[in-house]
Scaffold this motif. Structure first.
Motif, PDB file in Angstrom:
ATOM      1  N   GLN A  15       0.811  -1.217   0.000  1.00 48.17           N
ATOM      2  CA  GLN A  15       0.000   0.000   0.000  1.00 48.17           C
ATOM      3  C   GLN A  15       0.850   1.274   0.000  1.00 48.17           C
ATOM      4  OE1 GLN A  15      -3.198  -0.960  -0.233  1.00 48.17           O
ATOM      5  NE2 GLN A  15      -3.891   1.107  -0.641  1.00 48.17           N
ATOM      6  N   GLU A  16       1.948   1.255   0.803  1.00 50.37           N
ATOM      7  CA  GLU A  16       2.781   2.471   0.943  1.00 50.37           C
ATOM      8  C   GLU A  16       3.584   2.781  -0.333  1.00 50.37           C
ATOM      9  OE1 GLU A  16       5.029  -1.032   2.635  1.00 50.37           O
ATOM     10  OE2 GLU A  16       3.005  -0.241   2.806  1.00 50.37           O
ATOM     11  N   GLU A  17       3.710   1.790  -1.215  1.00 51.95           N
ATOM     12  CA  GLU A  17       4.488   2.023  -2.437  1.00 51.95           C
ATOM     13  C   GLU A  17       3.631   2.396  -3.642  1.00 51.95           C
ATOM     14  OE1 GLU A  17       7.407  -0.831  -3.599  1.00 51.95           O
ATOM     15  OE2 GLU A  17       8.120  -1.141  -1.551  1.00 51.95           O
ATOM     16  N   VAL A 215      -1.127  13.387  -6.833  1.00 56.21           N
ATOM     17  CA  VAL A 215      -0.215  12.978  -5.740  1.00 56.21           C
ATOM     18  C   VAL A 215      -0.763  11.821  -4.916  1.00 56.21           C
ATOM     19  CG1 VAL A 215       0.952  15.203  -5.527  1.00 56.21           C
ATOM     20  CG2 VAL A 215      -1.186  14.809  -4.278  1.00 56.21           C
ATOM     21  N   ARG A 216      -1.876  11.239  -5.346  1.00 61.52           N
ATOM     22  CA  ARG A 216      -2.440  10.130  -4.557  1.00 61.52           C
ATOM     23  C   ARG A 216      -2.514   8.855  -5.383  1.00 61.52           C
ATOM     24  NH1 ARG A 216      -7.902  11.343  -1.689  1.00 61.52           N
ATOM     25  NH2 ARG A 216      -7.370   9.499  -0.492  1.00 61.52           N
ATOM     26  N   GLY A 217      -2.056   7.780  -4.763  1.00 65.11           N
ATOM     27  CA  GLY A 217      -2.295   6.456  -5.342  1.00 65.11           C
ATOM     28  C   GLY A 217      -1.471   6.125  -6.567  1.00 65.11           C
ATOM     29  N   LEU A 218      -1.949   5.114  -7.247  1.00 64.90           N
ATOM     30  CA  LEU A 218      -1.280   4.540  -8.416  1.00 64.90           C
ATOM     31  C   LEU A 218      -1.393   5.491  -9.615  1.00 64.90           C
ATOM     32  CD1 LEU A 218      -0.269   1.623  -9.496  1.00 64.90           C
ATOM     33  CD2 LEU A 218      -2.605   1.408 -10.303  1.00 64.90           C
ATOM     34  N   ASN A 233       8.507   1.506  -8.780  1.00 65.70           N
ATOM     35  CA  ASN A 233       7.970   0.331  -9.484  1.00 65.70           C
ATOM     36  C   ASN A 233       7.302   0.785 -10.783  1.00 65.70           C
ATOM     37  OD1 ASN A 233       8.429  -1.328  -7.126  1.00 65.70           O
ATOM     38  ND2 ASN A 233       6.627  -0.328  -6.249  1.00 65.70           N
ATOM     39  N   THR A 234       7.560   0.071 -11.851  1.00 68.81           N
ATOM     40  CA  THR A 234       6.799   0.345 -13.083  1.00 68.81           C
ATOM     41  C   THR A 234       6.301  -0.976 -13.663  1.00 68.81           C
ATOM     42  OG1 THR A 234       8.734   0.214 -14.509  1.00 68.81           O
ATOM     43  CG2 THR A 234       8.133   2.416 -13.724  1.00 68.81           C
ATOM     44  N   ILE A 235       5.095  -0.904 -14.204  1.00 66.94           N
ATOM     45  CA  ILE A 235       4.538  -2.054 -14.931  1.00 66.94           C
ATOM     46  C   ILE A 235       4.170  -1.528 -16.310  1.00 66.94           C
ATOM     47  CG2 ILE A 235       2.664  -3.743 -15.034  1.00 66.94           C
ATOM     48  CD1 ILE A 235       2.410  -3.472 -11.957  1.00 66.94           C
ATOM     49  N   MET A 236       4.819  -2.045 -17.331  1.00 67.78           N
ATOM     50  CA  MET A 236       4.529  -1.563 -18.683  1.00 67.78           C
ATOM     51  C   MET A 236       3.854  -2.669 -19.495  1.00 67.78           C
ATOM     52  SD  MET A 236       6.994   0.160 -21.575  1.00 67.78           S
ATOM     53  CE  MET A 236       7.804   1.276 -20.480  1.00 67.78           C
TER      54      MET A 236
END
Length: 629
Positions: A15-17, A215-218, A233-236
């Motif tokens: 959650q924190e990331e 500035v919030r969340g994913l 972290n990145t997801i492409m």
């Protein structure tokens, strides 16, 4: 499946990331499916990318209206275009549940072409009338679209949680305004098809921008939006050759040679931009997941991006690269046979049928599959028929039946002579036309496939009339006793009580004194379908293949309750295999079937089977069990 992999990875992010995580879509078309699949552990997310308007349902709805008018003919609007409009969620916003009612009306009345007056008797709705009013020039078409959008805006503002639709509406309104300006400035644009073409060109150029909380969340974005940003972290997704980089597929009128000549950017510069963004992302990343599609379903579709290959083979790279293959297996769905217990409501409806009458087709539908009987007769779920552009086999059968009934009606109870057939032959074409209009509710003359079916029906009717004439010429005495005769009887079923049965017999005639009860079929029929093994009379209750034997026996049984006779022949005339002629009910004799006259003994055997079948329907201990058909 790429979305499913991304969802799996998203579920594992602490959650924190989340604020330090970016989902990057190399192919922006994946945005809507991704938003639909975001897992529950992600409460906040921010979309910082646009979505092309042509991917949104409202643009399709407006295009369908334009297309309906561009394709209009003198007969009206082609039904498929009208149905597309009526089945849109925006049609539901405009005319509420009337949209469903109208689709049903089109299908039930077999309207191939819909005219502005088609719906007058169903509903009166000003906005629908506006959409259906023919337009005579491009200006009128633009005005129509503007008024539909205005009406939509009024309706959507009255509803809650419609922000996305209202945003779409604003975008499309801008596109239509641009379209209007282009048309006003170009007087030579007179063809409605040009409006459709221009609309198609303008819609993809307009983007629907999402406004979120940065500035919030994913964070969800396209590759170009990542410039100068760093994420842990990145997801492409869609890291496939042909998508990242896009390759040579740049739509431009300027050839590559010309671009080189005048130092204009070519596809290789575009590739460089994408390469820079891709590698810039890796600068401070802790964990990057690149998802690509390995399915080779399209040209190069299964090829991973050259950027990934470069990462793997770069000797100076400090990145630790690991591979994972995800295979989503589609597990076979095991179909359980449906079993329905008989509730009190079942018996209430069955009692209604018992008093209004069981038909042979109702009873044979139970023999075929009890669940079909339950759906059609007990629950009364009628299959919503589609509009028949091509006459279906059963409609063709109805046309032939109808025409033959009318042709022979004036000659009932008369010994037929050759002169009668001269008159009948002259009437064939006229009666077929009437039957065609009645059974196939369409004003249009038979064209294409329908013309072939019309001619086939004409051929079958001529063959039937000719075969009767041949009987008369050969010296046989032919008397048509009745056509389309509705027979009814009330029978006393032991333990159940009084039950009504009924059926419509196509033809009852007398050939050289022999009574024949005949059913016409437009499909193929074999002797085995109308014959049974006398040792196994119960087969008509278990095997749907013997449904035609059941049918002719039941017609004869009904006739015996209406008219006394000693014995009768009952059978089928199949138009599909007409060369077999009259196929009578028969008993198995060796490898074939021999005609069996239906007398008291046969009717008694049939009555026993009929009683068992009706008792089974009323037996609360025997549930309705599906048969694999």
């Amino acid at each position: 499946s790429m979305i499913q992999v991304a969802v799996k990875l998203m579920e594992q992010i602490p959650q924190e990331e989340l604020e330090d995580t970016a989902i990057i879509l190399a192919d922006e078309r994946l945005l809507l499916p991704l938003l639909d699949a975001i897992p529950d552990n992600i409460a906040h997310f921010n979309v910082t990318m646009g979505l092309s308007l042509d991917q949104l349902p409202l643009s399709a709805f407006v295009y369908d209206i334009i297309k309906m008018h561009t394709e209009a003919t003198e007969d009206g609007y082609y039904y498929k275009g009208v149905v597309n409009i009526l089945e849109s969620s925006f049609a539901f916003v405009l005319i509420d549940s009337d949209s469903r009612k109208l689709v049903k009306y089109i299908k039930e009345n077999n309207l191939i072409y819909v005219t502005p007056s088609s719906f007058d008797e169903v509903i009166e709705d000003s906005i629908l009338n506006k959409i259906m009013t023919p337009v005579h020039n491009v200006g009128e078409l633009i005005k129509l679209i503007e008024s539909v959008l205005l009406e939509l805006k009024t309706k959507l503002l009255q509803e809650e949680n419609r922000r996305l639709e209202i945003e779409q509406l604003l975008g499309i309104t801008e596109v239509v305004q641009n379209l209007s300006t282009i048309i006003d400035n170009n007087e030579e644009i007179k063809d409605l098809k040009t409006v459709a073409y221009l609309y198609k060109q303008l819609v993809p150029l307009k983007n629907l921008d999402f406004i979120g909380e940065p500035v919030r969340g994913l964070q969800i974005m396209g590759l170009l939006e990542t410039r100068a940003l760093d994420y842990k972290n990145t997801i492409m997704l869609s890291v496939n050759e042909g998508i990242l980089p896009a390759g040579k597929s740049t739509a431009s009128y300027i050839s590559n040679d010309m671009k080189y000549q005048f130092a204009l950017p070519t596809y290789s510069e575009k590739d460089s931009v994408y390469a820079y963004h891709f590698y810039r992302l890796l600068h401070r990343v802790n964990h990057a997941a690149f998802i690509y599609n390995t399915e080779g379903d399209t040209l190069g579709g299964g090829e991973k991006s050259r950027f990934l290959t470069q990462l793997e083979t770069d000797p100076n790279s400090k990145h630790i690269v690991s591979h994972q293959h995800y295979i989503f297996k589609n597990s076979a769905v095991k179909e359980e046979l449906i079993v329905v217990e008989k509730e009190p409501s079942y018996f209430e409806r069955l009692q209604q049928i018992a008093s209004s009458g069981f038909s042979p087709s109702a009873l044979t539908s139970y023999v075929r599959n009890p669940i079909d009987f339950y759906a059609s007769k007990i629950l009364r779920i009628s299959q919503m028929e589609d509009v028949e552009e091509n006459i279906a086999a059963n409609t063709m059968g109805s046309i032939i039946h109808e025409a033959l009934d009318k042709l022979y009606q004036p000659y009932v109870n008369k010994i037929l002579i050759k002169e009668d057939f001269d008159k009948i032959k002259k009437q064939i074409k006229q009666e077929l036309d009437v039957a065609y209009q009645e059974c196939y509710k369409s004003d249009s003359t038979p064209l294409g496939k329908n013309k072939i079916i019309y001619e086939v029906s004409l051929h079958y009717i001529k063959m039937m009339v000719q075969s009767d004439l041949d009987l008369v010429i050969s010296g046989k005495e032919l008397i048509i006793k009745s056509v389309e005769r509705k027979l009814e009887a009330v029978i006393d079923v032991p333990e159940i009580g009084k039950v009504k049965i009924h059926g419509m017999v196509d033809r009852i005639d007398q050939l050289d004194g022999k009574l024949r009860i005949i059913d016409y079929k437009s499909g193929a029929t074999a002797k085995g379908n109308v014959g049974i093994d006398p040792e196994n009379f119960d087969v008509i209750m278990d095997d749907y293949g013997k449904a035609k034997a059941f049918q002719v026996l039941m017609y004869t049984y009904l006739y015996s309750h209406n008219e006394p006779f000693t014995e009768a022949s009952a059978g089928i005339i199949s138009f599909k295999n007409f060369d077999q002629g009259y196929i009578p009910f028969g008993f198995k004799a060796g490898r074939s079937y021999k005609e069996k006259m239906i007398d008291v003994a046969v009717l008694q055997d049939f009555e026993e089977v009929l009683f068992v079948l009706i008792k089974e329907l009323f037996n609360k201990d025997i549930p309705l069990t599906e048969k694999p058909v």
